[in-house]
Scaffold this motif. Structure first.
Motif, PDB file in Angstrom:
ATOM      1  N   ILE A  75       0.848  -1.199   0.000  1.00 60.86           N
ATOM      2  CA  ILE A  75       0.000   0.000   0.000  1.00 60.86           C
ATOM      3  C   ILE A  75       0.881   1.246   0.000  1.00 60.86           C
ATOM      4  CG2 ILE A  75      -1.729   1.308   1.296  1.00 60.86           C
ATOM      5  CD1 ILE A  75      -2.654  -1.410   2.463  1.00 60.86           C
ATOM      6  N   HIS A  76       0.689   2.130  -0.997  1.00 58.36           N
ATOM      7  CA  HIS A  76       1.497   3.350  -1.054  1.00 58.36           C
ATOM      8  C   HIS A  76       0.695   4.619  -0.774  1.00 58.36           C
ATOM      9  CE1 HIS A  76      -0.218   4.414  -4.956  1.00 58.36           C
ATOM     10  NE2 HIS A  76       0.212   3.283  -5.494  1.00 58.36           N
ATOM     11  N   LYS A  92       1.885   3.138  12.469  1.00 63.03           N
ATOM     12  CA  LYS A  92       0.795   2.310  11.954  1.00 63.03           C
ATOM     13  C   LYS A  92       0.672   2.369  10.435  1.00 63.03           C
ATOM     14  CE  LYS A  92      -2.166   2.470  16.059  1.00 63.03           C
ATOM     15  NZ  LYS A  92      -3.517   2.823  16.580  1.00 63.03           N
ATOM     16  N   LEU A  93       1.489   3.189   9.811  1.00 63.37           N
ATOM     17  CA  LEU A  93       1.388   3.357   8.363  1.00 63.37           C
ATOM     18  C   LEU A  93       2.036   2.189   7.622  1.00 63.37           C
ATOM     19  CD1 LEU A  93       2.283   7.146   8.149  1.00 63.37           C
ATOM     20  CD2 LEU A  93       0.008   6.108   7.981  1.00 63.37           C
ATOM     21  N   PRO A  94       1.585   1.938   6.389  1.00 62.19           N
ATOM     22  CA  PRO A  94       2.222   0.892   5.575  1.00 62.19           C
ATOM     23  C   PRO A  94       3.720   1.148   5.432  1.00 62.19           C
ATOM     24  CG  PRO A  94       0.176   1.620   4.560  1.00 62.19           C
ATOM     25  CD  PRO A  94       0.448   2.566   5.686  1.00 62.19           C
ATOM     26  N   ARG A  95       4.496   0.092   5.335  1.00 60.63           N
ATOM     27  CA  ARG A  95       5.957   0.223   5.387  1.00 60.63           C
ATOM     28  C   ARG A  95       6.549   0.982   4.208  1.00 60.63           C
ATOM     29  NH1 ARG A  95       5.527  -5.265   7.279  1.00 60.63           N
ATOM     30  NH2 ARG A  95       6.177  -6.084   5.262  1.00 60.63           N
ATOM     31  N   LYS A  96       5.823   1.021   3.078  1.00 57.73           N
ATOM     32  CA  LYS A  96       6.334   1.730   1.904  1.00 57.73           C
ATOM     33  C   LYS A  96       5.371   2.830   1.457  1.00 57.73           C
ATOM     34  CE  LYS A  96       9.148  -2.105   0.181  1.00 57.73           C
ATOM     35  NZ  LYS A  96       9.450  -2.984  -0.984  1.00 57.73           N
ATOM     36  N   ILE A  97       4.678   3.432   2.409  1.00 60.59           N
ATOM     37  CA  ILE A  97       3.714   4.483   2.073  1.00 60.59           C
ATOM     38  C   ILE A  97       4.416   5.686   1.452  1.00 60.59           C
ATOM     39  CG2 ILE A  97       3.841   5.544   4.366  1.00 60.59           C
ATOM     40  CD1 ILE A  97       0.809   6.143   4.042  1.00 60.59           C
ATOM     41  N   ARG A  98       3.775   6.271   0.450  1.00 63.97           N
ATOM     42  CA  ARG A  98       4.308   7.479  -0.185  1.00 63.97           C
ATOM     43  C   ARG A  98       3.378   8.675   0.004  1.00 63.97           C
ATOM     44  NH1 ARG A  98       5.059   3.962  -4.709  1.00 63.97           N
ATOM     45  NH2 ARG A  98       3.615   5.210  -5.962  1.00 63.97           N
ATOM     46  N   ASN A  99       2.067   8.414   0.064  1.00 67.32           N
ATOM     47  CA  ASN A  99       1.090   9.500   0.126  1.00 67.32           C
ATOM     48  C   ASN A  99       0.115   9.279   1.279  1.00 67.32           C
ATOM     49  OD1 ASN A  99       1.985  10.468  -2.625  1.00 67.32           O
ATOM     50  ND2 ASN A  99       1.102   8.494  -3.201  1.00 67.32           N
ATOM     51  N   LEU A 100      -0.059  10.312   2.116  1.00 66.44           N
ATOM     52  CA  LEU A 100      -0.992  10.238   3.238  1.00 66.44           C
ATOM     53  C   LEU A 100      -1.832  11.509   3.266  1.00 66.44           C
ATOM     54  CD1 LEU A 100      -2.034   8.917   5.864  1.00 66.44           C
ATOM     55  CD2 LEU A 100      -0.167  10.079   7.073  1.00 66.44           C
ATOM     56  N   ASN A 114       3.643  14.478  16.882  1.00 66.47           N
ATOM     57  CA  ASN A 114       4.937  13.882  17.223  1.00 66.47           C
ATOM     58  C   ASN A 114       5.069  12.438  16.756  1.00 66.47           C
ATOM     59  OD1 ASN A 114       5.886  16.226  18.354  1.00 66.47           O
ATOM     60  ND2 ASN A 114       5.404  15.651  20.465  1.00 66.47           N
ATOM     61  N   GLY A 115       3.946  11.731  16.658  1.00 70.28           N
ATOM     62  CA  GLY A 115       3.985  10.338  16.214  1.00 70.28           C
ATOM     63  C   GLY A 115       4.432  10.171  14.775  1.00 70.28           C
ATOM     64  N   LEU A 116       4.450  11.274  14.020  1.00 73.08           N
ATOM     65  CA  LEU A 116       4.924  11.202  12.633  1.00 73.08           C
ATOM     66  C   LEU A 116       6.406  10.847  12.564  1.00 73.08           C
ATOM     67  CD1 LEU A 116       3.112  14.267  11.009  1.00 73.08           C
ATOM     68  CD2 LEU A 116       2.708  11.848  10.504  1.00 73.08           C
ATOM     69  N   LYS A 117       7.115  11.019  13.676  1.00 77.48           N
ATOM     70  CA  LYS A 117       8.535  10.656  13.699  1.00 77.48           C
ATOM     71  C   LYS A 117       8.727   9.168  13.427  1.00 77.48           C
ATOM     72  CE  LYS A 117       9.687  14.271  17.068  1.00 77.48           C
ATOM     73  NZ  LYS A 117      10.154  14.550  18.454  1.00 77.48           N
ATOM     74  N   ASN A 118       7.668   8.386  13.644  1.00 75.82           N
ATOM     75  CA  ASN A 118       7.743   6.942  13.430  1.00 75.82           C
ATOM     76  C   ASN A 118       7.301   6.532  12.029  1.00 75.82           C
ATOM     77  OD1 ASN A 118       8.480   6.558  16.185  1.00 75.82           O
ATOM     78  ND2 ASN A 118       6.321   6.745  16.763  1.00 75.82           N
ATOM     79  N   ALA A 119       6.995   7.516  11.179  1.00 78.79           N
ATOM     80  CA  ALA A 119       6.540   7.205   9.821  1.00 78.79           C
ATOM     81  C   ALA A 119       7.682   6.621   8.997  1.00 78.79           C
ATOM     82  CB  ALA A 119       6.001   8.463   9.150  1.00 78.79           C
ATOM     83  N   PRO A 120       7.377   5.725   8.069  1.00 80.26           N
ATOM     84  CA  PRO A 120       8.418   5.169   7.194  1.00 80.26           C
ATOM     85  C   PRO A 120       9.120   6.264   6.394  1.00 80.26           C
ATOM     86  CG  PRO A 120       6.400   3.875   7.055  1.00 80.26           C
ATOM     87  CD  PRO A 120       6.059   5.113   7.828  1.00 80.26           C
ATOM     88  N   GLY A 121      10.371   6.027   6.070  1.00 79.57           N
ATOM     89  CA  GLY A 121      11.149   7.002   5.315  1.00 79.57           C
ATOM     90  C   GLY A 121      10.711   7.154   3.875  1.00 79.57           C
ATOM     91  N   SER A 122       9.733   6.366   3.460  1.00 71.61           N
ATOM     92  CA  SER A 122       9.225   6.451   2.087  1.00 71.61           C
ATOM     93  C   SER A 122       8.156   7.530   1.922  1.00 71.61           C
ATOM     94  CB  SER A 122       8.629   5.100   1.674  1.00 71.61           C
ATOM     95  OG  SER A 122       7.634   4.688   2.608  1.00 71.61           O
ATOM     96  N   LEU A 123       7.639   8.086   3.042  1.00 70.58           N
ATOM     97  CA  LEU A 123       6.545   9.057   2.974  1.00 70.58           C
ATOM     98  C   LEU A 123       7.023  10.353   2.325  1.00 70.58           C
ATOM     99  CD1 LEU A 123       3.632   9.789   3.661  1.00 70.58           C
ATOM    100  CD2 LEU A 123       4.404  10.507   5.931  1.00 70.58           C
ATOM    101  N   GLU A 124       6.384  10.727   1.213  1.00 75.18           N
ATOM    102  CA  GLU A 124       6.800  11.903   0.450  1.00 75.18           C
ATOM    103  C   GLU A 124       5.752  13.006   0.414  1.00 75.18           C
ATOM    104  OE1 GLU A 124       7.677  10.402  -3.413  1.00 75.18           O
ATOM    105  OE2 GLU A 124       9.664   9.648  -2.842  1.00 75.18           O
ATOM    106  N   THR A 125       4.473  12.636   0.470  1.00 74.51           N
ATOM    107  CA  THR A 125       3.397  13.620   0.353  1.00 74.51           C
ATOM    108  C   THR A 125       2.447  13.479   1.531  1.00 74.51           C
ATOM    109  OG1 THR A 125       3.502  13.569  -2.068  1.00 74.51           O
ATOM    110  CG2 THR A 125       1.495  14.446  -1.077  1.00 74.51           C
ATOM    111  N   LEU A 126       2.192  14.598   2.216  1.00 81.31           N
ATOM    112  CA  LEU A 126       1.309  14.601   3.378  1.00 81.31           C
ATOM    113  C   LEU A 126       0.360  15.789   3.277  1.00 81.31           C
ATOM    114  CD1 LEU A 126       0.485  13.637   6.250  1.00 81.31           C
ATOM    115  CD2 LEU A 126       2.341  15.068   7.147  1.00 81.31           C
TER     116      LEU A 126
END
Length: 231
Positions: A75-76, A92-100, A114-126
């Motif tokens: 899921i991206h 809790k986000l998918p491990r390869k998420i790109r868009n949230l 603050n919990g966004l610090k735990n987001a996968p490093g693939s997240l590009e668009t928020l």
């Protein structure tokens, strides 16, 4: 309404019409407008999602937290606009998420980000437009510091000067007192709020109907931006 295994299995699925010059490449699962509520059973129910799945759409429900999709790497894109979410847990986000997309929820303080610090490093668009936290001074820098991989925040490209300012932020916890009420506000977002407040109910319903039938990420993003006051 609970997200039961039968709801997961019965929910509509479709292929996105057009992505990066290719057709029918991204599969989308749609849970829009079901009045879904967050509960403990959601975790096990979401395990019934078929594979591969690329986009999950929870728009316009009653969720108070991010659904746990951390076990998925297919899921991206996760769409969570118009729910009741207060705290963002990137773990809790998918491990390869790109868009949230979490527009028009109930995130009010920087602490709740603050919990966004735990987001996968693939997240590009928020997208967080429509949340009160967007009005806080230093909001963009706080988010960029939490998610260094971001390239686009609230439909605007992250600039190098913002990254520099984010890097200069003190590494301290933001207390619950840092809420939107009584804090210096972003003028551009005040204008956006004014745009939405003056939008007629007929126009809002028209846009929501268009969103309901949207079948491309570009179209979804365009309509969400209008509903969040983007001009």
């Amino acid at each position: 309404m609970k997200l039961t295994p039968s709801v997961v299995l019965d929910a509509a699925e479709y292929y996105v019409d057009h992505v990066d010059g290719k057709h029918d490449v991204d599969k989308c699962k749609v849970f829009r407008n079901l009045q879904l509520e967050s509960d403990e059973s959601m975790v096990s129910s979401l395990k019934r999602l078929s594979r591969p799945m690329h986009i999950v759409d929870f728009t316009n429900n009653e969720l108070v937290c991010v659904p746990d999709l951390s076990g998925r790497n297919d899921i991206h894109t996760v769409l969570l606009s118009r729910n009741q979410i207060t705290v963002l847990d990137g773990g809790k986000l998918p491990r390869k998420i790109r868009n949230l997309v979490v527009a028009n929820n109930n995130v009010c303080s920087l602490e709740q980000l603050n919990g966004l610090k735990n987001a996968p490093g693939s997240l590009e668009t928020l997208v967080l437009r429509g949340n009160q936290v967007c009005h806080l001074q230093g909001y963009r820098e706080h988010v960029i510091r939490a998610v260094p991989s971001l390239r686009v925040l609230d439909f605007e490209r992250v600039r190098q000067e913002e990254r520099i300012r984010a890097g200069e932020l003190q590494d301290v916890d933001i207390g619950p007192e840092a809420v939107a009420t009584g804090v210096r506000r972003d003028k551009s977002l005040e204008i956006a709020d004014l745009v939405v407040s003056k939008m007629s109910e007929e126009r809002k319903n028209e846009l929501k109907a268009q969103l309901e039938s949207a079948t491309s990420l570009a179209e979804i993003a365009r309509i969400e931006k209008l509903l969040a006051g983007g001009v």
